[in-house]
Design a protein around this motif. Structure first.
Motif, short mmCIF file in Angstrom:
data_model
loop_
_atom_site.label_atom_id
_atom_site.label_comp_id
_atom_site.label_asym_id
_atom_site.label_seq_id
_atom_site.Cartn_x
_atom_site.Cartn_y
_atom_site.Cartn_z
N MET A 29 1.03 -1.17 -0.04
CA MET A 29 -0.01 -0.11 -0.09
C MET A 29 0.98 1.29 0.04
O MET A 29 1.81 1.34 0.86
CB MET A 29 -0.81 -0.12 1.18
N ASP A 30 0.66 2.26 -0.91
CA ASP A 30 1.71 3.29 -1.09
C ASP A 30 0.93 4.34 0.30
O ASP A 30 0.18 4.39 0.52
CB ASP A 30 1.45 3.97 -2.15
N GLU A 31 2.08 5.27 0.31
CA GLU A 31 1.79 6.33 1.59
C GLU A 31 0.68 6.96 1.24
O GLU A 31 -0.06 7.47 2.32
CB GLU A 31 3.07 7.08 1.64
N ASN A 32 0.48 7.56 -0.05
CA ASN A 32 -0.83 8.34 -0.21
C ASN A 32 -2.07 7.80 0.32
O ASN A 32 -3.06 8.25 0.78
CB ASN A 32 -0.87 9.04 -1.85
N LYS A 33 -2.34 6.73 -0.13
CA LYS A 33 -3.55 5.92 0.02
C LYS A 33 -3.73 5.43 1.45
O LYS A 33 -5.00 5.47 2.11
CB LYS A 33 -3.55 4.42 -0.72
N LYS A 34 -2.78 5.60 2.36
CA LYS A 34 -2.85 5.08 3.85
C LYS A 34 -3.54 6.16 4.51
O LYS A 34 -4.39 6.13 5.46
CB LYS A 34 -1.43 5.09 4.36
N SER A 35 -3.37 7.59 4.27
CA SER A 35 -3.68 8.71 4.77
C SER A 35 -5.08 9.48 4.00
O SER A 35 -5.58 10.24 4.64
CB SER A 35 -2.88 9.86 4.72
N THR A 36 -5.66 8.65 3.36
CA THR A 36 -6.92 9.17 2.73
C THR A 36 -7.93 8.02 3.13
O THR A 36 -8.04 7.19 3.46
CB THR A 36 -6.92 9.04 0.91
N LYS A 37 -9.32 8.73 2.98
CA LYS A 37 -10.49 7.84 3.41
C LYS A 37 -10.63 6.86 2.26
O LYS A 37 -10.02 6.91 1.28
CB LYS A 37 -11.83 8.73 3.24
N ASN A 38 -11.38 5.84 2.90
CA ASN A 38 -11.56 4.58 1.81
C ASN A 38 -12.30 5.23 0.62
O ASN A 38 -13.47 5.94 0.85
CB ASN A 38 -12.49 3.79 2.61
N ARG A 39 -11.75 4.81 -0.38
CA ARG A 39 -12.23 5.22 -1.69
C ARG A 39 -13.58 4.47 -2.08
O ARG A 39 -14.66 4.84 -2.85
CB ARG A 39 -11.31 4.89 -2.91
N ARG A 40 -13.68 3.38 -1.58
CA ARG A 40 -14.95 2.31 -2.09
C ARG A 40 -15.44 1.99 -0.52
O ARG A 40 -14.89 1.81 0.47
CB ARG A 40 -14.45 1.14 -2.67
N TYR A 41 -17.01 1.84 -0.58
CA TYR A 41 -17.56 1.63 0.19
C TYR A 41 -17.37 0.31 0.99
O TYR A 41 -17.35 0.12 2.09
CB TYR A 41 -19.07 1.41 0.07
N ILE A 42 -17.07 -0.64 0.15
CA ILE A 42 -16.55 -1.85 0.66
C ILE A 42 -15.36 -2.11 1.65
O ILE A 42 -15.20 -2.93 2.35
CB ILE A 42 -16.73 -3.06 -0.47
N ASP A 43 -14.38 -1.09 1.10
CA ASP A 43 -13.16 -1.11 2.06
C ASP A 43 -13.32 -0.78 3.52
O ASP A 43 -12.96 -1.36 4.35
CB ASP A 43 -12.40 -0.02 1.38
N SER A 44 -14.46 0.08 3.73
CA SER A 44 -15.08 0.13 5.27
C SER A 44 -15.16 -1.21 5.93
O SER A 44 -14.80 -1.32 6.96
CB SER A 44 -16.10 1.18 5.26
N PHE A 45 -15.90 -1.91 5.16
CA PHE A 45 -16.32 -3.28 5.97
C PHE A 45 -15.06 -3.89 5.80
O PHE A 45 -14.95 -4.87 6.88
CB PHE A 45 -17.48 -4.05 4.87
N LYS A 46 -14.11 -4.20 4.93
CA LYS A 46 -12.88 -4.77 4.60
C LYS A 46 -12.03 -4.58 5.82
O LYS A 46 -11.61 -5.49 6.68
CB LYS A 46 -12.15 -4.68 3.32
N TYR A 47 -11.83 -3.39 6.33
CA TYR A 47 -10.79 -2.89 7.39
C TYR A 47 -11.76 -3.11 8.72
O TYR A 47 -10.91 -3.27 9.79
CB TYR A 47 -10.66 -1.14 7.04
#
Length: 129
Positions: free
Chosen positions: A1-19
């Protein structure tokens, strides 16, 4: 996972469930007390299946079981954040915060034991009378 993606909100709704599921598996894997709470909670639910509970009784039992799970997760979050802040060094205020978080789990567990006992014990005793 790159640094920029770590600091942003989940781009997809399903990512919230995954995390969220990653968080559940992490606390279950790393915290012995969580595994104990899950074992006892599942035992209470299985026992309830044989006790002919009313809808309200089921709601109380499920509320208590899930409330203990949630409090144990919060306790773990607080412990981890405190350890991060104090860099795993002793500090009296850090100890107080961690002790109070553990106390919240203990009180929730005691409440759940009272509710579960109030609902289940009379039904279990009726099996033997």
């Amino acid at each position: 996972m790159d640094e920029n993606k770590k600091s942003t909100k989940n781009r997809r709704y399903i990512d919230s469930f995954k995390y969220a599921f990653i968080g559940i598996t992490t606390v279950f894997r790393e915290e012995r007390n969580m595994r104990t709470h899950v074992t006892l909670g599942l035992t209470a639910i299985l026992l309830s299946l044989f006790c002919n509970l009313t809808t309200i009784e089921w709601l109380w039992m499920l509320l208590c079981v899930f409330l203990v799970f949630v409090m144990e997760i919060w306790n773990t979050v607080i412990e981890n954040v405190v350890d991060l802040v104090v860099d795993h060094h002793f500090h009296p205020i850090a100890k107080k915060a961690k002790d109070m978080a553990a106390a919240a789990v203990l009180l929730t567990s005691l409440f759940s034991l009272i509710v579960g006992g109030t609902i289940l014990l009379p039904k279990i005793f009726s099996w033997f009378v």
